[in-house]
Design a protein around this motif. Structure first.
Motif, short mmCIF file in Angstrom:
data_model
loop_
_atom_site.label_atom_id
_atom_site.label_comp_id
_atom_site.label_asym_id
_atom_site.label_seq_id
_atom_site.Cartn_x
_atom_site.Cartn_y
_atom_site.Cartn_z
N THR A 1 56.86 65.14 95.38
CA THR A 1 56.75 66.57 95.67
C THR A 1 55.35 67.00 96.06
OG1 THR A 1 56.57 66.95 93.28
CG2 THR A 1 58.73 67.26 94.29
N GLU A 2 54.54 66.07 96.60
CA GLU A 2 53.18 66.45 97.03
C GLU A 2 53.17 67.39 98.25
OE1 GLU A 2 53.23 63.38 94.36
OE2 GLU A 2 54.06 63.20 96.37
N PRO A 3 53.94 67.30 99.29
CA PRO A 3 55.07 66.40 99.50
C PRO A 3 54.62 65.07 100.13
CG PRO A 3 54.94 67.95 101.30
CD PRO A 3 53.82 68.31 100.36
N ASP A 4 55.34 64.01 99.78
CA ASP A 4 55.03 62.67 100.27
C ASP A 4 56.11 62.26 101.28
OD1 ASP A 4 53.91 60.22 100.60
OD2 ASP A 4 54.67 59.39 98.71
N MET A 5 56.09 62.90 102.44
CA MET A 5 57.10 62.59 103.45
C MET A 5 56.92 61.19 104.02
SD MET A 5 57.87 65.98 105.71
CE MET A 5 56.49 66.99 105.24
N TYR B 1 63.37 53.65 107.60
CA TYR B 1 64.28 54.67 108.14
C TYR B 1 63.48 55.91 108.50
CZ TYR B 1 67.80 51.68 106.00
OH TYR B 1 68.58 50.60 105.66
N THR B 2 63.87 56.55 109.57
CA THR B 2 63.27 57.82 109.95
C THR B 2 63.75 58.89 108.97
OG1 THR B 2 63.24 57.17 112.27
CG2 THR B 2 63.00 59.51 111.78
N ARG C 1 57.91 67.14 112.43
CA ARG C 1 56.84 66.31 112.99
C ARG C 1 57.01 64.84 112.62
NH1 ARG C 1 54.61 65.70 117.11
NH2 ARG C 1 54.57 67.97 117.19
N ASN C 2 57.46 64.54 111.41
CA ASN C 2 57.63 63.15 110.99
C ASN C 2 58.65 62.43 111.89
OD1 ASN C 2 56.48 61.46 108.92
ND2 ASN C 2 58.56 61.18 108.11
N ILE C 3 59.68 63.16 112.30
CA ILE C 3 60.70 62.59 113.17
C ILE C 3 60.16 62.44 114.59
CG2 ILE C 3 62.99 62.99 114.18
CD1 ILE C 3 63.65 64.54 111.56
#
Length: 449
Positions: free
Chosen positions: A65-69, A28-29, A14-16
């Motif tokens: 590691t939350e994770p914090d994407m 950066y992606t 989803r982030n991408i």
């Protein structure tokens, strides 16, 4: 690597798809792998083993590691960008990310080098994390007095959650400009705050300083002649002299599910007055720790739990329990009290935790009540303790007959020190003795197990 992980379905996408970019440089992606997928964990370990571990790096700092994407987005958005996980909905599994992430690294390293202990430092935690050799630090905290105070209760609450290995960035991570720019009118406050934080850190499960500028080395904080420098040197040496006590606590954490940093309610449940104390705690069974978290404060209100008396660690002065006192807190002194009926082993000066020495171990016996301490030792760097390779020496004191007994050693391990010397220092309520590593001892015992 990205194409391989993507093809196998190991990545959160989803982030991408949303086109988010991180904050590094031009941006950066990026995305994270899905550690809930056992095959993805194996692939991630294979990657870091090839690129990092095989090159000689043997400890892991697992950040974000939350994770914090993607930094500074809401928890709801964070769940969206890691949905779904291999196991199902991110709403159900989100908080367990640091657990399975650490699991993959731990199991991976043990699969290729089963004799070397794993060490992981991770920014977030989930119940059971300690079984994967992981300690948690409290994140990128601020560097103010109130931030330091908040860390006391943070460490207590983390430990009350059932996880024994907590740490923090001594001095705080995010530093105010007045300290970062070394503004002359604020330098002394930075030095005092850092040294006070350092005193506190010496009595936590993991002792570590970290943060943005200014640099944290003693000589960068203050010159050698400064009381801040002298205080940091003293507490650093004290931490390492306490290693027999601290390593025993670690042994208890593994073998007996013990908690090292203990909220007062854990040890004094019958004392109603301790239930809401969040700025004092027990470090192990004997040491009552009271950090100083106000600028220029030279005394501190301390409550001494009822049911036993308390010795000032540094002066040896005895105080009755069940009372609040105004404790001395000179610049180089954090109030620490030893519970009546304690045996505290203190070792020689060492430079690193696994340093071997045949110098005597000093047993400080705080009388007034019966006392016991079981000294735990093992090989220090491998997993042979899982196979029974460790030793325990039970040491007891009987108040009625004033006898100290060092029992026969139970167990053994390769490289164990068979013959050793114990120096004994006896403290009584009417016979105070300061914590002086060069003082004359009351008795010397040559011990052969």
């Amino acid at each position: 690597m990205y194409e391989d992980f993507d093809k196998k379905g190991y990545l959160f996408k989803r982030n991408i798809a949303d086109g988010r970019k991180d904050w590094i440089g031009e941006g950066y992606t990026s995305t994270f792998y899905d550690p809930f997928n056992p095959a993805a964990r194996t692939a991630f370990w294979k990657l870091i083993n090839e690129k990092i571990y095989s090159k000689g790096i043997n400890a892991w700092w697992l950040d974000a590691t939350e994770p914090d994407m993607h930094s500074n987005i809401s928890v709801e958005k964070r769940k969206e960008v890691m949905n779904p996980t291999f196991l199902g909905s991110s709403t159900k599994y989100f908080n367990a990310f640091p657990l399975v992430n650490a699991k993959g690294v731990y199991e991976g390293q043990r699969s290729v080098n089963p004799n070397e202990r794993v060490f992981i430092l991770t920014r977030s935690a989930f119940s059971g994390l300690q079984k994967y050799a992981a300690a948690t630090w409290s994140g990128d905290i601020g560097a103010r007095w109130e931030d330091m105070k908040a860390q006391i209760s943070a460490g207590i609450n983390f430990s009350l959650s059932g996880m024994p290995y907590w740490t923090m960035d001594i001095g705080g991570f995010v530093v105010e400009e007045r300290y970062e720019k070394h503004q002359p009118e604020h330098v002394e406050e930075w030095r005092e705050m850092f040294s006070r934080w350092f005193q506190f850190g010496a009595f936590t499960p993991l002792f570590r300083a970290h943060g943005q500028f200014p640099y944290r080395e003693f000589y960068n904080v203050a010159p050698e002649s400064h009381q801040a420098y002298k205080s940091m040197v003293y507490y650093n040496q004290l931490r390492y002299r306490l290693m027999p006590y601290i390593y025993t606590l670690n042994g208890k954490a593994h073998h007996q599910d013990y908690t090292m940093m203990r909220g007062l309610v854990m040890d004094f449940p019958a004392d109603e007055k301790v239930k809401n104390i969040g700025d004092s705690y027990m470090f192990g069974p004997s040491l009552l720790v009271n950090p100083v978290y106000k600028f220029k404060e030279r005394s501190r209100d301390v409550y001494l739990p009822r049911g036993q008396g308390w010795y000032d660690l540094f002066s040896g002065q005895f105080h009755k329990g069940g009372q609040a006192i105004k404790a001395d807190a000179a610049y180089g002194k954090m109030p620490v009290f030893v519970k009546e009926g304690s045996i505290v082993p203190i070792g020689p000066a060492i430079q690193y935790t696994s340093e071997k020495t045949d110098k005597p171990l000093t047993l400080y016996v705080y009388t007034g009540k019966d006392a016991s301490f079981t000294l735990y030792e093992d090989e220090g760097t491998n997993y042979n303790y899982e196979k029974g390779s460790f030793s325990n020496i039970l040491i007891t004191y009987n108040e009625a007959d004033k006898n100290l007994t060092i029992e026969d050693r139970e167990g053994d391990f390769a490289g164990m020190q068979i013959n050793r010397v114990f120096n004994i220092v006896i403290l009584t309520p009417k016979n105070k003795k300061p914590l002086d590593f060069n003082q004359k001892t009351d008795k010397t015992i040559n011990y052969a197990g």
